[in-house]
Motif scaffolding. Sequence first.
Motif, PDB file in Angstrom:
ATOM      1  N   ALA A  85       0.832  -1.217   0.000  1.00  0.00           N
ATOM      2  CA  ALA A  85       0.000   0.000   0.000  1.00  0.00           C
ATOM      3  C   ALA A  85       0.864   1.263   0.000  1.00  0.00           C
ATOM      4  CB  ALA A  85      -0.954  -0.004   1.191  1.00  0.00           C
ATOM      5  N   PHE A  86       1.921   1.252  -0.803  1.00  0.00           N
ATOM      6  CA  PHE A  86       2.830   2.386  -1.002  1.00  0.00           C
ATOM      7  C   PHE A  86       3.782   2.631   0.171  1.00  0.00           C
ATOM      8  CE2 PHE A  86      -1.227   3.431  -3.166  1.00  0.00           C
ATOM      9  CZ  PHE A  86      -0.789   3.279  -4.474  1.00  0.00           C
ATOM     10  N   VAL A  87       3.636   1.895   1.249  1.00  0.00           N
ATOM     11  CA  VAL A  87       4.491   2.138   2.423  1.00  0.00           C
ATOM     12  C   VAL A  87       5.949   1.792   2.101  1.00  0.00           C
ATOM     13  CG1 VAL A  87       4.929   1.552   4.824  1.00  0.00           C
ATOM     14  CG2 VAL A  87       2.580   1.712   3.997  1.00  0.00           C
ATOM     15  N   GLY A  88       6.161   0.650   1.468  1.00  0.00           N
ATOM     16  CA  GLY A  88       7.516   0.252   1.096  1.00  0.00           C
ATOM     17  C   GLY A  88       8.149   1.229   0.124  1.00  0.00           C
ATOM     18  N   GLU A  89       7.333   1.745  -0.809  1.00  0.00           N
ATOM     19  CA  GLU A  89       7.846   2.692  -1.797  1.00  0.00           C
ATOM     20  C   GLU A  89       8.245   4.011  -1.138  1.00  0.00           C
ATOM     21  OE1 GLU A  89       6.197  -0.556  -3.757  1.00  0.00           O
ATOM     22  OE2 GLU A  89       5.200   0.726  -2.289  1.00  0.00           O
ATOM     23  N   ILE A  90       7.469   4.439  -0.157  1.00  0.00           N
ATOM     24  CA  ILE A  90       7.807   5.667   0.578  1.00  0.00           C
ATOM     25  C   ILE A  90       9.132   5.492   1.305  1.00  0.00           C
ATOM     26  CG2 ILE A  90       7.130   7.131   2.521  1.00  0.00           C
ATOM     27  CD1 ILE A  90       4.209   6.651   1.674  1.00  0.00           C
ATOM     28  N   SER A  91       9.311   4.327   1.906  1.00  0.00           N
ATOM     29  CA  SER A  91      10.569   4.036   2.599  1.00  0.00           C
ATOM     30  C   SER A  91      11.741   4.050   1.621  1.00  0.00           C
ATOM     31  CB  SER A  91      10.485   2.677   3.295  1.00  0.00           C
ATOM     32  OG  SER A  91      11.728   2.325   3.866  1.00  0.00           O
ATOM     33  N   PHE A 137      10.939   2.061  11.493  1.00  0.00           N
ATOM     34  CA  PHE A 137       9.602   2.618  11.693  1.00  0.00           C
ATOM     35  C   PHE A 137       8.642   2.384  10.520  1.00  0.00           C
ATOM     36  CE2 PHE A 137      12.201   5.300  14.533  1.00  0.00           C
ATOM     37  CZ  PHE A 137      11.512   5.098  15.724  1.00  0.00           C
ATOM     38  N   ILE A 138       9.165   2.116   9.313  1.00  0.00           N
ATOM     39  CA  ILE A 138       8.292   2.030   8.137  1.00  0.00           C
ATOM     40  C   ILE A 138       8.394   0.673   7.441  1.00  0.00           C
ATOM     41  CG2 ILE A 138       7.690   3.065   5.914  1.00  0.00           C
ATOM     42  CD1 ILE A 138       8.892   5.698   6.909  1.00  0.00           C
ATOM     43  N   ALA A 139       9.575   0.385   6.878  1.00  0.00           N
ATOM     44  CA  ALA A 139       9.706  -0.752   5.980  1.00  0.00           C
ATOM     45  C   ALA A 139       9.479  -2.102   6.672  1.00  0.00           C
ATOM     46  CB  ALA A 139      11.082  -0.732   5.308  1.00  0.00           C
ATOM     47  N   LEU A 140      10.172  -2.356   7.769  1.00  0.00           N
ATOM     48  CA  LEU A 140      10.040  -3.653   8.435  1.00  0.00           C
ATOM     49  C   LEU A 140       8.630  -3.885   8.987  1.00  0.00           C
ATOM     50  CD1 LEU A 140      13.504  -3.960  10.228  1.00  0.00           C
ATOM     51  CD2 LEU A 140      12.723  -5.158   8.178  1.00  0.00           C
ATOM     52  N   PRO A 141       8.012  -2.899   9.664  1.00  0.00           N
ATOM     53  CA  PRO A 141       6.619  -3.102  10.094  1.00  0.00           C
ATOM     54  C   PRO A 141       5.675  -3.343   8.915  1.00  0.00           C
ATOM     55  CG  PRO A 141       7.589  -1.279  11.301  1.00  0.00           C
ATOM     56  CD  PRO A 141       8.564  -1.654  10.232  1.00  0.00           C
ATOM     57  N   ALA A 142       5.892  -2.638   7.806  1.00  0.00           N
ATOM     58  CA  ALA A 142       5.039  -2.831   6.627  1.00  0.00           C
ATOM     59  C   ALA A 142       5.244  -4.227   6.047  1.00  0.00           C
ATOM     60  CB  ALA A 142       5.354  -1.768   5.577  1.00  0.00           C
ATOM     61  N   TYR A 143       6.503  -4.641   5.945  1.00  0.00           N
ATOM     62  CA  TYR A 143       6.812  -5.980   5.439  1.00  0.00           C
ATOM     63  C   TYR A 143       6.144  -7.038   6.303  1.00  0.00           C
ATOM     64  CZ  TYR A 143       9.698  -9.643   3.316  1.00  0.00           C
ATOM     65  OH  TYR A 143      10.122 -10.767   2.658  1.00  0.00           O
ATOM     66  N   SER A 144       6.235  -6.859   7.615  1.00  0.00           N
ATOM     67  CA  SER A 144       5.628  -7.808   8.554  1.00  0.00           C
ATOM     68  C   SER A 144       4.113  -7.848   8.397  1.00  0.00           C
ATOM     69  CB  SER A 144       6.004  -7.420   9.981  1.00  0.00           C
ATOM     70  OG  SER A 144       5.332  -8.231  10.922  1.00  0.00           O
ATOM     71  N   TYR A 145       3.483  -6.680   8.283  1.00  0.00           N
ATOM     72  CA  TYR A 145       2.021  -6.592   8.224  1.00  0.00           C
ATOM     73  C   TYR A 145       1.473  -7.135   6.905  1.00  0.00           C
ATOM     74  CZ  TYR A 145      -2.653  -4.570   8.075  1.00  0.00           C
ATOM     75  OH  TYR A 145      -4.005  -4.393   7.958  1.00  0.00           O
ATOM     76  N   PHE A 146       2.003  -6.656   5.795  1.00  0.00           N
ATOM     77  CA  PHE A 146       1.417  -6.992   4.502  1.00  0.00           C
ATOM     78  C   PHE A 146       1.754  -8.407   4.040  1.00  0.00           C
ATOM     79  CE2 PHE A 146       1.262  -2.330   4.331  1.00  0.00           C
ATOM     80  CZ  PHE A 146      -0.055  -2.157   3.931  1.00  0.00           C
ATOM     81  N   TYR A 147       2.858  -8.951   4.529  1.00  0.00           N
ATOM     82  CA  TYR A 147       3.211 -10.322   4.163  1.00  0.00           C
ATOM     83  C   TYR A 147       2.821 -11.322   5.250  1.00  0.00           C
ATOM     84  CZ  TYR A 147       5.786  -8.612   0.116  1.00  0.00           C
ATOM     85  OH  TYR A 147       6.127  -8.022  -1.079  1.00  0.00           O
ATOM     86  N   ILE A 154      11.127 -12.277  11.047  1.00  0.00           N
ATOM     87  CA  ILE A 154      12.094 -11.413  10.355  1.00  0.00           C
ATOM     88  C   ILE A 154      13.392 -11.326  11.148  1.00  0.00           C
ATOM     89  CG2 ILE A 154      12.541  -9.068   9.544  1.00  0.00           C
ATOM     90  CD1 ILE A 154       9.558  -8.797   8.996  1.00  0.00           C
ATOM     91  N   VAL A 155      13.259 -11.133  12.449  1.00  0.00           N
ATOM     92  CA  VAL A 155      14.445 -11.081  13.313  1.00  0.00           C
ATOM     93  C   VAL A 155      15.194 -12.411  13.245  1.00  0.00           C
ATOM     94  CG1 VAL A 155      15.241 -10.928  15.710  1.00  0.00           C
ATOM     95  CG2 VAL A 155      13.499  -9.335  14.862  1.00  0.00           C
ATOM     96  N   GLY A 156      14.433 -13.512  13.170  1.00  0.00           N
ATOM     97  CA  GLY A 156      15.052 -14.838  13.063  1.00  0.00           C
ATOM     98  C   GLY A 156      15.889 -14.994  11.806  1.00  0.00           C
ATOM     99  N   MET A 157      15.470 -14.335  10.706  1.00  0.00           N
ATOM    100  CA  MET A 157      16.274 -14.369   9.475  1.00  0.00           C
ATOM    101  C   MET A 157      17.638 -13.734   9.715  1.00  0.00           C
ATOM    102  SD  MET A 157      13.530 -13.253   6.539  1.00  0.00           S
ATOM    103  CE  MET A 157      12.042 -14.204   6.210  1.00  0.00           C
ATOM    104  N   GLY A 158      17.628 -12.656  10.508  1.00  0.00           N
ATOM    105  CA  GLY A 158      18.898 -12.008  10.820  1.00  0.00           C
ATOM    106  C   GLY A 158      19.740 -12.811  11.788  1.00  0.00           C
ATOM    107  N   SER A 159      19.106 -13.384  12.813  1.00  0.00           N
ATOM    108  CA  SER A 159      19.874 -14.130  13.817  1.00  0.00           C
ATOM    109  C   SER A 159      20.431 -15.430  13.259  1.00  0.00           C
ATOM    110  CB  SER A 159      18.999 -14.409  15.038  1.00  0.00           C
ATOM    111  OG  SER A 159      17.856 -15.161  14.686  1.00  0.00           O
ATOM    112  N   SER A 160      19.792 -15.967  12.200  1.00  0.00           N
ATOM    113  CA  SER A 160      20.332 -17.176  11.565  1.00  0.00           C
ATOM    114  C   SER A 160      21.644 -16.874  10.843  1.00  0.00           C
ATOM    115  CB  SER A 160      19.319 -17.759  10.591  1.00  0.00           C
ATOM    116  OG  SER A 160      19.100 -16.881   9.502  1.00  0.00           O
ATOM    117  N   ILE A 161      21.832 -15.601  10.470  1.00  0.00           N
ATOM    118  CA  ILE A 161      23.068 -15.179   9.812  1.00  0.00           C
ATOM    119  C   ILE A 161      24.079 -14.686  10.837  1.00  0.00           C
ATOM    120  CG2 ILE A 161      24.058 -13.545   8.151  1.00  0.00           C
ATOM    121  CD1 ILE A 161      21.256 -13.497   6.806  1.00  0.00           C
TER     122      ILE A 161
END
Length: 204
Positions: A85-91, A137-147, A154-161
């Motif tokens: 909903a344009f949130v990712g694009e704004i980010s 404040f924008i991209a990660l919350p939007a990614y979490s909500y819309f997907y 998401i944090v687990g993807m980072g901690s696995s690395i």
Amino acid sequence: MSAQSFVSSKTSRVQWIAKVSILAAIAFVLMLFEIPLPFFPPFYKLGFDEVAVMISGFALGPLAGATVETLKIILNLVFQGTDTAFVGEISNLLIGLSLVLPSAIYYKKHKTMKGAFIAMLIGVISMGIIGCFANYFIALPAYSYFYGMPMDVIVGMGSSILPLVKDTFTFVVLMTLPFNLLKGVVVSLVVGILYKRISPILHR
């Protein structure tokens, strides 16, 4: 204003619009070819679209750089649509502008090799900082909500690395910040290599 100067001014505006449009189209095409990096989460991909944006900012000024960045995002929306909903694009727009605007503004006043280096450094640092805030404040919350993906996943993807990633804050500091700094450095290196070759064409 004489008729000759009016025609000259009008021609300059048309040329400026044409150059900006072409660079925006190039940036959009480059945006389609992003490279995933093995040491970052899969949704962080390295692209070279900002190369065209930074070249426009250096050659034609900060307004041109901001316009190319904005048009690139609009073109991507038209042809690719949006899942957030344009949130990712704004980010993405904020992050892109945080790179091109400070660097183009500085370079406009210091058009030397040293000035270009400092301008790029300012842009990279700016993108690193703004990118952290935009993601947190924008991209990660939007990614979490819309997907439909909880932040823990998401944090687990980072901690696995990198096991030091424990929450959203450490994810942004240890994943987002290094990624944006790396992207800024790579883009700046490519711009440094290409700019002197492309600049004479844009100034014709």
